[in-house]
Design a protein around this motif. Structure first.
Motif, mmCIF file in Angstrom:
data_model
loop_
_atom_site.group_PDB
_atom_site.id
_atom_site.type_symbol
_atom_site.label_atom_id
_atom_site.label_comp_id
_atom_site.label_asym_id
_atom_site.label_seq_id
_atom_site.Cartn_x
_atom_site.Cartn_y
_atom_site.Cartn_z
ATOM 1 N N GLY A 1 0.780 -1.227 0.000
ATOM 2 C CA GLY A 1 0.000 0.000 0.000
ATOM 3 C C GLY A 1 0.809 1.273 0.000
ATOM 4 N N SER A 2 0.068 2.348 0.285
ATOM 5 C CA SER A 2 0.634 3.698 0.358
ATOM 6 C C SER A 2 0.172 4.331 1.664
ATOM 7 C CB SER A 2 0.150 4.533 -0.833
ATOM 8 O OG SER A 2 0.589 3.969 -2.039
ATOM 9 N N ASN A 3 0.662 3.789 2.766
ATOM 10 C CA ASN A 3 0.307 4.326 4.080
ATOM 11 C C ASN A 3 1.562 4.405 4.924
ATOM 12 O OD1 ASN A 3 0.497 1.768 5.811
ATOM 13 N ND2 ASN A 3 -0.940 1.107 4.222
ATOM 14 N N GLN A 4 1.420 4.832 6.156
ATOM 15 C CA GLN A 4 2.591 5.077 7.009
ATOM 16 C C GLN A 4 3.422 3.814 7.279
ATOM 17 O OE1 GLN A 4 1.855 6.120 11.132
ATOM 18 N NE2 GLN A 4 -0.252 5.381 10.983
ATOM 19 N N PHE A 5 2.840 2.633 7.077
ATOM 20 C CA PHE A 5 3.562 1.392 7.355
ATOM 21 C C PHE A 5 4.049 0.685 6.092
ATOM 22 C CE2 PHE A 5 0.483 1.843 10.925
ATOM 23 C CZ PHE A 5 1.410 2.211 11.882
ATOM 24 N N SER A 6 3.689 1.188 4.920
ATOM 25 C CA SER A 6 4.027 0.527 3.658
ATOM 26 C C SER A 6 5.527 0.488 3.418
ATOM 27 C CB SER A 6 3.356 1.258 2.492
ATOM 28 O OG SER A 6 1.952 1.213 2.627
ATOM 29 N N GLY A 7 5.934 -0.549 2.695
ATOM 30 C CA GLY A 7 7.336 -0.665 2.308
ATOM 31 C C GLY A 7 7.938 -1.960 2.805
ATOM 32 N N VAL B 1 -11.980 4.949 10.393
ATOM 33 C CA VAL B 1 -12.290 3.948 9.377
ATOM 34 C C VAL B 1 -12.445 2.596 10.057
ATOM 35 C CG1 VAL B 1 -11.454 2.754 7.317
ATOM 36 C CG2 VAL B 1 -10.989 5.196 7.614
ATOM 37 N N GLU B 2 -13.542 1.902 9.726
ATOM 38 C CA GLU B 2 -13.706 0.529 10.194
ATOM 39 C C GLU B 2 -13.241 -0.395 9.086
ATOM 40 O OE1 GLU B 2 -17.035 -2.388 12.166
ATOM 41 O OE2 GLU B 2 -17.157 -0.218 12.430
ATOM 42 N N ASP C 1 -8.712 -4.795 -0.452
ATOM 43 C CA ASP C 1 -9.101 -3.407 -0.707
ATOM 44 C C ASP C 1 -8.003 -2.508 -0.147
ATOM 45 O OD1 ASP C 1 -10.201 -0.841 -0.839
ATOM 46 O OD2 ASP C 1 -12.196 -1.502 -0.209
ATOM 47 N N GLN C 2 -6.948 -2.335 -0.942
ATOM 48 C CA GLN C 2 -5.785 -1.591 -0.459
ATOM 49 C C GLN C 2 -6.120 -0.137 -0.167
ATOM 50 O OE1 GLN C 2 -2.621 -3.079 0.283
ATOM 51 N NE2 GLN C 2 -2.685 -1.158 1.418
ATOM 52 N N ASP C 3 -7.002 0.481 -0.944
ATOM 53 C CA ASP C 3 -7.378 1.873 -0.683
ATOM 54 C C ASP C 3 -7.992 2.016 0.708
ATOM 55 O OD1 ASP C 3 -6.423 2.645 -3.162
ATOM 56 O OD2 ASP C 3 -8.405 2.633 -4.107
ATOM 57 N N GLN C 4 -8.874 1.090 1.082
ATOM 58 C CA GLN C 4 -9.482 1.132 2.412
ATOM 59 C C GLN C 4 -8.414 0.937 3.492
ATOM 60 O OE1 GLN C 4 -11.716 -2.218 3.872
ATOM 61 N NE2 GLN C 4 -13.160 -0.905 4.969
ATOM 62 N N LEU D 1 -6.443 4.138 3.974
ATOM 63 C CA LEU D 1 -7.205 5.114 4.776
ATOM 64 C C LEU D 1 -7.187 4.715 6.248
ATOM 65 C CD1 LEU D 1 -10.336 5.787 2.525
ATOM 66 C CD2 LEU D 1 -8.504 7.404 3.084
ATOM 67 N N PHE D 2 -7.325 3.444 6.516
ATOM 68 C CA PHE D 2 -7.331 2.919 7.874
ATOM 69 C C PHE D 2 -6.020 3.270 8.593
ATOM 70 C CE2 PHE D 2 -6.266 -0.619 10.769
ATOM 71 C CZ PHE D 2 -7.359 -0.603 11.603
ATOM 72 N N TRP D 3 -4.878 2.993 7.962
ATOM 73 C CA TRP D 3 -3.593 3.233 8.607
ATOM 74 C C TRP D 3 -3.172 4.692 8.523
ATOM 75 C CZ3 TRP D 3 -2.870 -0.116 11.977
ATOM 76 C CH2 TRP D 3 -3.000 -1.481 11.750
ATOM 77 N N GLY D 4 -3.602 5.403 7.508
ATOM 78 C CA GLY D 4 -3.258 6.808 7.381
ATOM 79 C C GLY D 4 -1.815 7.022 6.955
ATOM 80 N N GLN D 5 -1.490 8.285 6.728
ATOM 81 C CA GLN D 5 -0.140 8.641 6.302
ATOM 82 C C GLN D 5 0.702 8.917 7.514
ATOM 83 O OE1 GLN D 5 0.803 8.358 3.075
ATOM 84 N NE2 GLN D 5 -1.252 7.605 2.790
#
Length: 129
Positions: free
Chosen positions: A36-42, A93-94, A119-122, A125-129
């Motif tokens: 994904g593209s969130n604060q934990f991605s990579g 986000v749930e 659903d990577q987009d969801q 959003l759940f994890w946030g940036q």
């Protein structure tokens, strides 16, 4: 233990917060691919980095993030695939969705983890940036 048994023990340890078992099953040199593209991605290398990330995930979700179902388990050589469902609440986000974890095992320890979300987009959003 065979690789499916190791993976089942790992999933149960995640579900129950059994840090001692996780520490014995996950290689100190583990390579963890968080999507994904969130604060934990990579890609996270080493148990210290992975442990810190998992701790921050539990903080972000106020302890609500959980694997709610894991079945079936399928093995192919060093790799085990498990279809699972994960859920939690964070950032308003749930989250509740299926995913697949691919886990590579060598010498009785988890050396690589690749996660897939339905659903990577969801999840982003759940994890946030």
């Amino acid at each position: 233990m065979n690789n499916i048994d190791i993976t089942k023990t790992y999933i149960k340890a995640v579900q129950t917060g059994d840090q001692a078992t996780l520490g014995s099953l996950i290689s100190p040199d583990v390579v963890w691919h968080q999507p994904g593209s969130n604060q934990f991605s990579g890609t996270h290398r080493g148990m210290a980095a992975v442990g810190a990330m998992l701790g921050k995930m539990m903080e972000a979700s106020r302890g609500t993030f959980a694997i709610t179902r894991a079945d079936p388990y399928m093995a192919n050589g060093d790799w085990v695939a498990v279809t699972l469902e994960f859920a939690g609440q964070a950032n308003g986000v749930e989250l509740k969705q299926p995913g697949v974890d691919l886990i590579r095992i060598e010498g009785g320890q988890i050396v690589e983890v690749r996660l897939f979300s339905s659903d990577q987009d969801q999840e982003d959003l759940f994890w946030g940036q």
